[in-house]
Motif scaffolding. Structure first.
Motif, PDB file in Angstrom:
ATOM      1  N   ALA A   1       0.830  -1.203   0.000  1.00 49.33           N
ATOM      2  CA  ALA A   1       0.000   0.000   0.000  1.00 49.33           C
ATOM      3  C   ALA A   1       0.870   1.260   0.000  1.00 49.33           C
ATOM      4  O   ALA A   1       0.598   2.224  -0.739  1.00 49.33           O
ATOM      5  N   LEU A   2       1.906   1.264   0.815  1.00 53.86           N
ATOM      6  CA  LEU A   2       2.800   2.425   0.865  1.00 53.86           C
ATOM      7  C   LEU A   2       3.545   2.611  -0.450  1.00 53.86           C
ATOM      8  O   LEU A   2       3.776   3.743  -0.892  1.00 53.86           O
ATOM      9  N   ALA A   3       3.932   1.495  -1.076  1.00 58.46           N
ATOM     10  CA  ALA A   3       4.611   1.596  -2.370  1.00 58.46           C
ATOM     11  C   ALA A   3       3.707   2.249  -3.410  1.00 58.46           C
ATOM     12  O   ALA A   3       4.158   3.059  -4.232  1.00 58.46           O
ATOM     13  N   ALA A   4       2.416   1.908  -3.361  1.00 56.67           N
ATOM     14  CA  ALA A   4       1.468   2.509  -4.299  1.00 56.67           C
ATOM     15  C   ALA A   4       1.349   4.013  -4.065  1.00 56.67           C
ATOM     16  O   ALA A   4       1.104   4.778  -5.006  1.00 56.67           O
ATOM     17  N   GLU A   5       1.531   4.441  -2.838  1.00 57.89           N
ATOM     18  CA  GLU A   5       1.441   5.865  -2.507  1.00 57.89           C
ATOM     19  C   GLU A   5       2.743   6.620  -2.771  1.00 57.89           C
ATOM     20  O   GLU A   5       2.732   7.755  -3.245  1.00 57.89           O
ATOM     21  N   ARG A   6       3.879   5.982  -2.442  1.00 56.52           N
ATOM     22  CA  ARG A   6       5.132   6.719  -2.354  1.00 56.52           C
ATOM     23  C   ARG A   6       6.136   6.449  -3.478  1.00 56.52           C
ATOM     24  O   ARG A   6       7.066   7.232  -3.669  1.00 56.52           O
ATOM     25  N   ALA A   7       6.002   5.338  -4.173  1.00 59.82           N
ATOM     26  CA  ALA A   7       7.020   4.967  -5.162  1.00 59.82           C
ATOM     27  C   ALA A   7       7.154   6.043  -6.237  1.00 59.82           C
ATOM     28  O   ALA A   7       6.156   6.599  -6.705  1.00 59.82           O
ATOM     29  N   ASN A   8       8.392   6.326  -6.615  1.00 56.53           N
ATOM     30  CA  ASN A   8       8.593   7.246  -7.738  1.00 56.53           C
ATOM     31  C   ASN A   8       8.605   6.450  -9.041  1.00 56.53           C
ATOM     32  O   ASN A   8       8.477   5.223  -9.036  1.00 56.53           O
ATOM     33  N   ALA A   9       8.796   7.151 -10.145  1.00 56.67           N
ATOM     34  CA  ALA A   9       8.729   6.489 -11.454  1.00 56.67           C
ATOM     35  C   ALA A   9       9.784   5.407 -11.597  1.00 56.67           C
ATOM     36  O   ALA A   9       9.521   4.325 -12.146  1.00 56.67           O
ATOM     37  N   ALA A  10      10.981   5.679 -11.087  1.00 56.65           N
ATOM     38  CA  ALA A  10      12.057   4.687 -11.189  1.00 56.65           C
ATOM     39  C   ALA A  10      11.752   3.462 -10.333  1.00 56.65           C
ATOM     40  O   ALA A  10      12.022   2.325 -10.749  1.00 56.65           O
TER      41      ALA A  10
END
Length: 246
Positions: free
Chosen positions: A114-123
């Motif tokens: 869930a956090l990755a879906a919120e915080r991940a950048n394009a890379a």
């Protein structure tokens, strides 16, 4: 006295040998005296003492007067240490350990996704997708399969941006090394897990944290169900079944 490179290398080899003996239950509850172990491994007492101190620091051993060096239960081992994680996952799994592995994943992975879906950048997202595509194309019997699966999970943990989740990567890799062979041996097991992985990755790419969390939770619940079937008494050969089930 500080150990040289040769001695440090010997310490590592001795530690590895001691761990093998412990997880294979060759020593029982108490290790032999240091002199005996030094002869067994053909090393100096200094090297043996250092190897044992390293295991003591990881809560794997306990020295008691008039008793000797006791091997502590695996539940006491310092699991946050990556070496200990790798050593612990060498041992034959039991139902309690499998339960703990699933509970650990259930606590960490859905929230991290869930956090990755919120915080991940394009890379980050590109790296997660690349790792998934590599995993999709590799055969479960390929020597690189485990590494490919671990890379995907590690990148998701990294993309969560949570430093505590990120440091759980070693335990996650160990958990995958334990459950994957069991799941892959189940008919249709890996295909279902791969589809669940894809739902997680798609949700992260779409910035849908609730969907990513739900997909990860469903994947772990499926894994738990498959493990319960694999370890059910009637799934074991007759000679391995509990007596009351025969």
């Amino acid at each position: 006295m500080e150990l040289g490179n040769k001695e440090r290398s010997l310490v590592s080899k001795v530690m590895d040998g001691l761990i093998s003996g412990i997880v294979e239950e060759r020593y029982g509850a108490i290790l032999p005296p240091q002199d005996v172990l030094s002869k067994e491994f053909d090393v100096s007492r200094t090297v043996m003492r250092e190897a044992l101190s390293m295991l003591l620091a990881r809560h794997m051993l306990d020295v008691r007067p008039k008793i000797g060096t006791r091997i502590r239960p695996m539940r006491d081992w310092r699991m946050i240490d990556e070496d200990v994680v790798n050593w612990r996952f060498r041992a034959k799994p039991d139902n309690t350990f499998l339960r703990d592995v699933i509970e650990f994943r259930g606590s960490i992975e859905p929230a991290a996704c869930a956090l990755a879906a919120e915080r991940a950048n394009a890379a980050d997202i590109a790296g997660i997708r690349d790792a998934f595509e590599a995993l999709r194309q590799i055969d479960v019997n390929d020597p690189g399969f485990q590494t490919a699966d671990a890379l995907l999970h590690t990148r998701i943990l990294a993309a969560s941006g949570n430093q505590f989740y990120q440091q759980m990567a070693a335990i996650m890799r160990g958990a995958l090394s334990l459950v994957n062979p069991i799941i892959n041996a189940r008919e249709g097991g890996w295909e279902n897990v791969l589809a669940a992985h894809e739902r997680v990755v798609d949700a992260i790419e779409r910035r849908a944290p609730k969907e990513a969390e739900a997909a990860a939770r469903a994947m772990i619940e499926f894994t738990a169900e498959e493990l319960s079937h694999a370890f059910a008494p009637n799934a074991l050969p007759h000679h391995e079944q509990p007596l009351e089930q025969r």
